[in-house]
Design a protein around this motif. Structure first.
Motif, PDB file in Angstrom:
ATOM      1  N   HIS A  42       0.830  -1.221   0.000  1.00 36.22           N
ATOM      2  CA  HIS A  42       0.000   0.000   0.000  1.00 36.22           C
ATOM      3  C   HIS A  42       0.867   1.274   0.000  1.00 36.22           C
ATOM      4  O   HIS A  42       2.018   1.218  -0.379  1.00 36.22           O
ATOM      5  N   GLU A  56      -1.808   0.226   7.931  1.00 37.32           N
ATOM      6  CA  GLU A  56      -1.010  -0.828   7.309  1.00 37.32           C
ATOM      7  C   GLU A  56       0.158  -0.254   6.510  1.00 37.32           C
ATOM      8  O   GLU A  56       1.285  -0.725   6.603  1.00 37.32           O
ATOM      9  N   HIS A 111       2.690  -7.154   4.131  1.00 38.25           N
ATOM     10  CA  HIS A 111       1.331  -6.662   4.413  1.00 38.25           C
ATOM     11  C   HIS A 111       0.912  -6.954   5.840  1.00 38.25           C
ATOM     12  O   HIS A 111       1.547  -7.749   6.535  1.00 38.25           O
ATOM     13  N   CYS A 112      -0.190  -6.300   6.253  1.00 37.69           N
ATOM     14  CA  CYS A 112      -0.811  -6.600   7.547  1.00 37.69           C
ATOM     15  C   CYS A 112      -2.203  -7.134   7.273  1.00 37.69           C
ATOM     16  O   CYS A 112      -2.903  -6.629   6.408  1.00 37.69           O
ATOM     17  N   GLU A 143      -6.384  -7.673  -0.640  1.00 34.14           N
ATOM     18  CA  GLU A 143      -5.124  -7.079  -1.096  1.00 34.14           C
ATOM     19  C   GLU A 143      -5.194  -6.660  -2.566  1.00 34.14           C
ATOM     20  O   GLU A 143      -4.503  -5.741  -2.992  1.00 34.14           O
TER      21      GLU A 143
END
Ligand SMILES: [Zn+2]
Length: 416
Positions: A42, A56, A111-112, A143
């Motif tokens: 992101h 995130e 990623h989270c 995602e």
């Protein structure tokens, strides 16, 4: 001359093998593992999942930078590239295309995770492949959702449709050549998390992530924890937690490199990788917390002791009064009977609270309970009023030599 050259060549190879020129030879080999692209998920106006304290996009960047630093300092033969090093929006397809242009050996997207329930927890790592479970599909959809807000998405993703099985097959085909290595690296990452991160290990999975799709090299997407889980958010948002996670990924990279390049290079331990000041701060935090817990538990233990002592004292007083009554059994004693029970009740029974000199006696199969202890009927009648506030049917009873007698008998005996 030719023969001499040949002998020299063979001799060189033997020497080379003996003194370990392997890495020198390997460095000239374009297949050697020496380039990694780290992708912080992101960025910019696409924050990814949002927790109560952290976003995130910020957590992934912080971990990416820490991981890059670890590689630069501890694995000097491997070059690190990032898809972003600032808070910047980058289209998903561009991220793997950066890795392709660089001819990188590994693409890692950080990623989270997030879920609607706060209880969802753990780490998991994905390679490309058909999302076999709804849960895997759900993570991939979340995602992948970014492409919906990208410009020229139709051209860039060639009619990519998240719900079509054809897309599934097309997407997984691209990565198939690297699938084994991707799964192998993913397993190493998860194994490191399991040993060092205090979250559940959700394991290795496969799903179709747009960001991994066209990567022409082993590529994985790692979910470092749930930002929607308060405990995990705190950890992945903290300096210490981020260093632990970065160190785990770093160790997995070392293991993977050792394997693919057939090396046996030593791999630093987690505590050798995390900066000392970060470790010291964490240690201080833990000690402070332990001290607070100890203080709280000591306090509650002290309170408990006091409470217990009071109970013991109360019980003692009641027992003493019973003994007094028994001792004074030779006289006429008036008491106020207020209840009966088929079983003997403990002295601390809540129903006795507010009453004095509780005395129990057995009449046939029934236990009868009285309060108060008086030498005259008049005193007993005064106390009866108080008992009646709680037990409306309470009445005066008399004892002679510890034996229940009628009020009339007691009066006659007292006149004598
Ligand atoms: Zn994400």
């Amino acid at each position: 001359m030719y023969k001499q050259r040949q002998i020299f060549f063979i001799f060189s190879i033997i020497i080379c093998n003996l003194i370990g020129c392997k890495s020198l030879v390997a460095q000239e080999n374009s297949n050697v593992f020496d380039k990694i692209v780290i992708d912080a998920g992101h960025g910019g106006n696409k924050p990814g999942a949002i927790g109560s304290k952290y976003k995130e996009k910020d957590v992934t960047l912080a971990v990416a930078i820490k991981l890059g630093k670890l590689i630069n300092e501890n694995l000097k033969s491997v070059k690190v590239y990032y898809t972003r090093v600032i808070d910047q929006d980058i289209d998903l397809y561009k991220r793997s295309s950066i890795a392709n242009k660089l001819n990188a050996d590994l693409f890692l997207s950080i990623h989270c995770n997030s879920a609607t329930t706060k209880a969802a927890s753990g780490t998991e790592t994905y390679a490309m492949g058909l999302g076999k479970t709804d849960r895997n599909l759900e993570v991939a959809k979340k995602e992948n959702a970014e492409i919906l807000t990208e410009n020229n998405a139709i051209q860039n993703y060639e009619g990519f449709d998240m719900n079509s099985p054809e897309t599934d097959i097309l997407m997984s085909l691209y990565q198939n050549a690297y699938l084994n290595n991707s799964l192998d690296f993913a397993a190493k990452v998860q194994s490191q998390y399991q040993k060092n991160v205090p979250f559940k290990n959700r394991g290795v999975h496969q799903a179709n992530f747009v960001v991994l799709w066209k990567a022409a090299m082993p590529a994985v997407l790692t979910e470092i924890g749930f930002i929607s889980n308060p405990t995990e958010e705190e950890y992945i948002g903290s300096e210490y937690g981020q260093w632990v996670i970065a160190s785990c990924i770093f160790r997995a990279i070392c293991e993977y490199r050792n394997k693919v390049d057939n090396l046996n290079d030593p791999i630093p331990e987690i505590n050798q990788l995390i900066p000392k000041d970060v470790q010291n701060k964490e240690q201080m935090k833990k000690e402070l917390l332990a001290q607070q817990i100890e203080e709280t538990s000591t306090q509650s233990a002290e309170n408990k002791t006091e409470e217990d002592e009071n109970k013991i004292k109360e019980q003692q007083i009641k027992e003493d009064s019973i003994q007094n009554i028994q001792k004074s059994g030779a006289e006429i004693i008036y008491r106020i009977q207020f209840m009966s029970s088929p079983t003997k009740l403990p002295q601390n029974d809540g129903r006795f609270s507010g009453l004095e000199d509780i005395f129990a006696y057995q009449d046939k199969e029934v236990w009868k309970y009285t309060a108060g202890m008086f030498a005259t009927q008049k005193e007993a009648l005064d106390y009866q009023k108080k008992v009646k506030e709680k037990y409306a049917d309470a009445f005066v009873v008399a004892f002679h030599n510890g034996k229940r007698i009628t009020i009339a008998e007691a009066g006659r005996l007292q006149k004598k």
